[in-house]
Design an enzyme around this catalytic site. Structure first.
Site, PDB file in Angstrom:
ATOM      1  CB  SER A   1     -12.587  -1.437  63.627  1.00  0.00           C
ATOM      2  OG  SER A   1     -11.789  -1.753  62.511  1.00  0.00           O
TER       3      SER A   1
ATOM      4  CG  HIS B   1     -10.213   2.081  60.383  1.00  0.00           C
ATOM      5  ND1 HIS B   1     -11.348   2.051  59.631  1.00  0.00           N
ATOM      6  CD2 HIS B   1     -10.279   0.997  61.189  1.00  0.00           C
ATOM      7  CE1 HIS B   1     -12.057   0.987  59.957  1.00  0.00           C
ATOM      8  NE2 HIS B   1     -11.431   0.330  60.902  1.00  0.00           N
TER       9      HIS B   1
END
Lengths: 74, 245
Positions: B123, B146
């Site tokens: 992330s 993501h």
């Protein structure tokens, strides 16, 4: 504030309302936020110092314990 | 002969561990070893667990506090003894603003910086991983790319989507500017379906990260120190006006 993490947000913030209060003290001219453990000890939470070198001092790093020494004023 | 010498060198260290070793204590207490060794010209910084930002996270999280990392970077930049910075990442992500702040600080340092992703750089760990002069990923390490999810104080209006898109754009822009991955490829990885069980996105493992241009090379500690030493030499030369010392 946006969390961008692979850990689900529920797991991250679980128990956030139980956060113990911390207080600010000054030690050797450095202001720091500490969390009292008992009447004699406290754990450093964070430093508030304009001197960047203080952040390299291992004695001031968060998690370190500081000790209070009680004395009788005469 | 050599082996004997090594054995005798190792022994006192194990004895030391029985005493209160500040470094070991640091790791136990903080999950981080921020001790600056006087004899080392490399400043080693670890970014582990959650990157903690505007909110103090509950104790079950292992966190890296950004307000502590940032002054350390300032100190490392300013300290004459420090010639290079090695950043070790094993993070599950965290606060967008805090992560981007750390990434921006690393990318704008004048001293040579090398990042190494061990275990995971997920992330918000992705922009931090690419922020250095040279990035390395361990063969088994993974990076999850993501989309930013909806959380925090959000009201359900069409503008919310736009806001989220803007937040995401900050990450995408930083990553594409500081690595060789194209915006199209990064977004393709970010919005891929069928890869992750609970989310859309991609789990990029070791050599794949290099293949996509996200990370410079697959390697470990020896590659990291070799590259850092090479960059330190170059840095010294430019500092001395091209004179080879």
């Amino acid at each position: 504030m946006i969390m961008y993490s692979i850990v689900p947000l529920d797991d991250i913030i679980e128990g956030i309302e139980n956060n113990e209060p911390s207080q600010e003290i000054e030690l050797d001219g450095v202001i720091m936020q500490v969390q009292p453990m008992n009447s004699y000890q406290a754990r450093i939470v964070r430093l508030i110092s304009p001197n960047p070198q203080d952040y390299l001092n291992p004695a001031y790093s968060p998690g370190q314990t500081i000790y209070f020494h009680p004395h009788i004023e005469t | 002969m050599n082996n004997n010498q090594k054995a005798s060198e190792v022994e006192p260290q194990t004895n030391d561990q029985n005493n209160k070793n500040p470094t070991v204590e640091n790791i136990q207490q903080l999950g981080q070893n921020s001790t600056l060794q006087a004899e080392s010209n490399i400043f080693c910084m670890t970014i582990i667990g959650q990157v903690e930002g505007h909110m103090v996270l509950p104790p079950q999280n292992k966190t890296t506090k950004y307000e502590h990392i940032i002054p350390q970077l300032v100190a490392a930049e300013q300290n004459a003894k420090v010639e290079g910075i090695l950043i070790i990442l094993n993070t599950v992500g965290g606060d967008v603003e805090a992560g981007l702040a750390i990434a921006e600080m690393i990318s704008t340092m004048s001293k040579p910086t090398v990042t190494i992703v061990l275990g995971g750089g997920h992330s918000i760990g992705v922009p931090i991983a690419v922020s250095s002069d040279y990035s390395i990923i361990a063969e088994t390490a993974t990076m999850t790319i993501h989309p930013i999810r909806l959380n925090g104080l959000v009201i359900g209006v069409p503008q919310t989507f736009e806001y989220l898109d803007k937040m995401q754009e900050r990450v995408v822009k930083f990553v594409t500017e500081h690595s060789n991955i194209t915006e199209e490829k990064f977004k393709e990885l970010m919005f891929k379906t069928g890869e992750l069980t609970r989310d859309i996105g991609t789990n990029v493992i070791g050599s794949d990260a290099v293949k996509y241009g996200l990370i410079d090379t697959v390697g470990g500690l020896s590659e990291a120190t070799m590259e850092l030493n090479k960059k330190i030499d170059e840095y010294r030369q430019t500092k001395n006006g091209g004179m080879v010392q």
